[in-house]
Design an enzyme around this catalytic site. Structure first.
Site, mmCIF file in Angstrom:
data_model
loop_
_atom_site.group_PDB
_atom_site.id
_atom_site.type_symbol
_atom_site.label_atom_id
_atom_site.label_comp_id
_atom_site.label_asym_id
_atom_site.label_seq_id
_atom_site.Cartn_x
_atom_site.Cartn_y
_atom_site.Cartn_z
ATOM 1 N N ASP A 8 0.892 -1.153 0.000
ATOM 2 C CA ASP A 8 0.000 0.000 0.000
ATOM 3 C C ASP A 8 0.935 1.209 0.000
ATOM 4 O O ASP A 8 1.725 1.396 0.942
ATOM 5 C CB ASP A 8 -0.844 -0.060 1.277
ATOM 6 C CG ASP A 8 -1.663 1.197 1.515
ATOM 7 O OD1 ASP A 8 -1.504 2.189 0.771
ATOM 8 O OD2 ASP A 8 -2.450 1.189 2.471
ATOM 9 N N ILE A 9 0.850 2.032 -1.021
ATOM 10 C CA ILE A 9 1.834 3.119 -1.202
ATOM 11 C C ILE A 9 1.828 4.103 -0.028
ATOM 12 O O ILE A 9 2.850 4.751 0.243
ATOM 13 C CB ILE A 9 1.614 3.827 -2.557
ATOM 14 C CG1 ILE A 9 2.895 4.541 -3.004
ATOM 15 C CG2 ILE A 9 0.420 4.768 -2.513
ATOM 16 C CD1 ILE A 9 2.880 4.968 -4.472
ATOM 17 N N ASN A 22 -7.038 12.774 -10.354
ATOM 18 C CA ASN A 22 -7.838 13.224 -11.506
ATOM 19 C C ASN A 22 -7.669 14.737 -11.635
ATOM 20 O O ASN A 22 -7.060 15.370 -10.771
ATOM 21 C CB ASN A 22 -9.306 12.817 -11.361
ATOM 22 C CG ASN A 22 -9.928 13.357 -10.086
ATOM 23 O OD1 ASN A 22 -9.869 14.550 -9.818
ATOM 24 N ND2 ASN A 22 -10.494 12.472 -9.271
ATOM 25 N N GLY A 30 -9.724 4.425 -5.179
ATOM 26 C CA GLY A 30 -8.443 3.779 -5.446
ATOM 27 C C GLY A 30 -7.307 4.336 -4.612
ATOM 28 O O GLY A 30 -7.466 4.646 -3.423
ATOM 29 N N ASP A 32 -5.868 7.170 -4.831
ATOM 30 C CA ASP A 32 -6.147 8.575 -4.487
ATOM 31 C C ASP A 32 -6.896 8.641 -3.147
ATOM 32 O O ASP A 32 -6.507 9.396 -2.230
ATOM 33 C CB ASP A 32 -6.995 9.176 -5.629
ATOM 34 C CG ASP A 32 -7.085 10.678 -5.596
ATOM 35 O OD1 ASP A 32 -6.406 11.314 -4.779
ATOM 36 O OD2 ASP A 32 -7.858 11.232 -6.421
ATOM 37 N N SER A 116 -3.187 5.098 -13.832
ATOM 38 C CA SER A 116 -4.218 4.850 -14.863
ATOM 39 C C SER A 116 -4.678 3.402 -14.989
ATOM 40 O O SER A 116 -5.589 3.121 -15.775
ATOM 41 C CB SER A 116 -3.776 5.333 -16.263
ATOM 42 O OG SER A 116 -3.859 6.730 -16.388
ATOM 43 N N THR A 117 -4.085 2.469 -14.235
ATOM 44 C CA THR A 117 -4.407 1.053 -14.474
ATOM 45 C C THR A 117 -5.581 0.528 -13.638
ATOM 46 O O THR A 117 -5.909 -0.655 -13.713
ATOM 47 C CB THR A 117 -3.190 0.142 -14.213
ATOM 48 O OG1 THR A 117 -2.870 0.177 -12.820
ATOM 49 C CG2 THR A 117 -1.982 0.565 -15.021
ATOM 50 N N GLY A 118 -6.211 1.390 -12.835
ATOM 51 C CA GLY A 118 -7.363 0.967 -12.047
ATOM 52 C C GLY A 118 -8.635 1.498 -12.696
ATOM 53 O O GLY A 118 -9.028 1.051 -13.775
HETATM 54 N N1 AR6 Z 1 -1.302 1.594 -2.962
HETATM 55 C C1 AR6 Z 1 -0.734 1.309 -4.162
HETATM 56 N N2 AR6 Z 1 -1.445 1.079 -5.278
HETATM 57 C C2 AR6 Z 1 -2.799 1.119 -5.175
HETATM 58 C C3 AR6 Z 1 -3.469 1.391 -3.952
HETATM 59 C C4 AR6 Z 1 -2.660 1.636 -2.803
HETATM 60 N N3 AR6 Z 1 -3.185 1.926 -1.606
HETATM 61 N N4 AR6 Z 1 -4.821 1.349 -4.180
HETATM 62 C C5 AR6 Z 1 -4.984 1.050 -5.481
HETATM 63 N N5 AR6 Z 1 -3.785 0.889 -6.086
HETATM 64 P P1 AR6 Z 1 -6.593 3.822 -9.422
HETATM 65 P P2 AR6 Z 1 -6.374 5.362 -11.947
HETATM 66 C C6 AR6 Z 1 -3.460 0.583 -7.489
HETATM 67 O O1 AR6 Z 1 -7.990 3.386 -9.763
HETATM 68 O O2 AR6 Z 1 -6.637 4.148 -12.741
HETATM 69 C C7 AR6 Z 1 -9.498 7.629 -8.576
HETATM 70 O O3 AR6 Z 1 -10.827 7.679 -8.174
HETATM 71 C C8 AR6 Z 1 -4.540 -0.093 -8.309
HETATM 72 O O4 AR6 Z 1 -4.499 -1.509 -8.100
HETATM 73 O O5 AR6 Z 1 -6.297 4.228 -8.035
HETATM 74 O O6 AR6 Z 1 -5.236 6.254 -12.342
HETATM 75 C C9 AR6 Z 1 -8.934 9.001 -8.854
HETATM 76 O O7 AR6 Z 1 -9.531 9.990 -8.082
HETATM 77 C C10 AR6 Z 1 -4.113 0.283 -9.723
HETATM 78 O O8 AR6 Z 1 -3.126 -0.634 -10.191
HETATM 79 O O9 AR6 Z 1 -6.125 5.072 -10.365
HETATM 80 C C11 AR6 Z 1 -9.219 9.187 -10.326
HETATM 81 O O10 AR6 Z 1 -10.512 9.688 -10.543
HETATM 82 C C12 AR6 Z 1 -3.442 1.648 -9.544
HETATM 83 O O11 AR6 Z 1 -3.255 1.823 -8.139
HETATM 84 C C13 AR6 Z 1 -9.125 7.796 -10.893
HETATM 85 O O12 AR6 Z 1 -9.432 6.912 -9.813
HETATM 86 C C14 AR6 Z 1 -4.239 2.809 -10.094
HETATM 87 O O13 AR6 Z 1 -5.617 2.627 -9.842
HETATM 88 C C15 AR6 Z 1 -7.727 7.484 -11.379
HETATM 89 O O14 AR6 Z 1 -7.710 6.197 -11.932
#
Ligand code: AR6
Length: 165
Positions: A8-9, A22, A30, A32, A116-118
Site C-alpha cells: 500500500d503506497i 484526476n 483507489g 487517491d 491509470s491502471t485501475g
Molecule cells: N497503494 C498502491 N497502489 C494502489 C493502492 C494503494 N493503496 N490502491 C490502489 N492501487 P486507481 P487510476 C493501485 O484506480 O486508474 C481515482 O478515483 C490499483 O491496483 O487508483 O489512475 C482518482 O480519483 C491500480 O493498479 O487510479 C481518479 O478519478 C493503480 O493503483 C481515478 O481513480 C491505479 O488505480 C484514477 O484512476
C-alpha cells in the site's frame, strides 16, 4: 536503483509518493482515496489550490500525516482503446512527476503506483512498459525509484519488464 515493491503506497517512507489523481485534485477512489485518508484533510485543501491539473501533468504538495514528505499528484489518461493519445499522456504524467521531484531539490527517493491502471482502465502490461521506460531514464538522478504494485499480477509484470522478459 529501480525496485518493485508490493505494498500500500501510503505506508512507504520514500521522500515522495505519487498519487494517481484526476484533473479536479479533490480526492477520489483507489490509490487517491487511500492517500487522502492517510494524509488527512489538509491534503485536499493543498491539492485543490492547484486545480484543475490537465491530464498528463502533475502538482506537488506536502505529505502531511503520511510518512512521505511530499505527494506528487499526477493525472494519467482514461484508456479509450489506445488511439486517443493515451501512451504519450501516460508518459507525460510520469515525466512531469519526476521533473517536479527534481525541481523540489530534496527528493532522493520516490514511489509510483501504476497510474491509470485501475479506474482509468489502462492495460497493466502496456502501462508497465511506459512506467519502467521513464523510470530508467531517471534512474541516475534518484537514489531510489519504487514501482509500487498493489497486487501480485502487477508486481510480476513489473519484475518481468525490469528483467527484460
Ligand atoms: N497503494 C498502491 N497502489 C494502489 C493502492 C494503494 N493503496 N490502491 C490502489 N492501487 P486507481 P487510476 C493501485 O484506480 O486508474 C481515482 O478515483 C490499483 O491496483 O487508483 O489512475 C482518482 O480519483 C491500480 O493498479 O487510479 C481518479 O478519478 C493503480 O493503483 C481515478 O481513480 C491505479 O488505480 C484514477 O484512476
Amino acid at each position: 536503483m529501480i525496485e518493485v515493491v508490493r505494498a500500500d503506497i501510503t505506508t512507504l517512507a520514500t521522500d515522495a509518493i505519487v498519487n494517481a489523481a484526476n484533473e479536479q485534485l479533490a480526492g477520489g477512489g483507489g490509490v487517491d482515496g487511500a492517500i487522502h485518508r492517510a494524509a488527512g484533510p489538509e491534503l485536499v485543501r493543498a491539492s485543490m489550490a492547484f486545480a484543475p491539473c490537465p491530464t498528463g501533468n502533475a502538482v506537488i504538495t506536502p505529505g502531511f500525516r503520511l510518512p512521505a514528505k511530499y505527494v506528487i499528484h499526477a493525472v494519467g489518461p482514461v484508456w479509450r482503446g489506445g488511439t486517443h493519445g493515451e501512451e504519450p499522456l501516460l508518459r507525460s504524467a510520469y515525466v512531469r512527476a519526476f521533473e517536479l521531484a527534481l525541481d523540489q531539490g530534496d527528493i532522493h527517493s520516490i514511489a509510483f503506483p501504476a497510474i491509470s491502471t485501475g479506474a482509468y482502465g489502462y492495460p497493466i502490461r502496456a502501462a508497465a512498459e511506459v512506467a519502467i521506460d521513464v523510470m530508467r531514464r531517471y534512474r541516475q538522478r534518484f537514489e531510489r525509484i519504487v514501482a509500487c504494485a498493489f497486487d501480485e499480477q502487477a508486481a510480476r509484470i513489473y519484475f518481468d519488464r525490469l528483467s527484460g522478459k
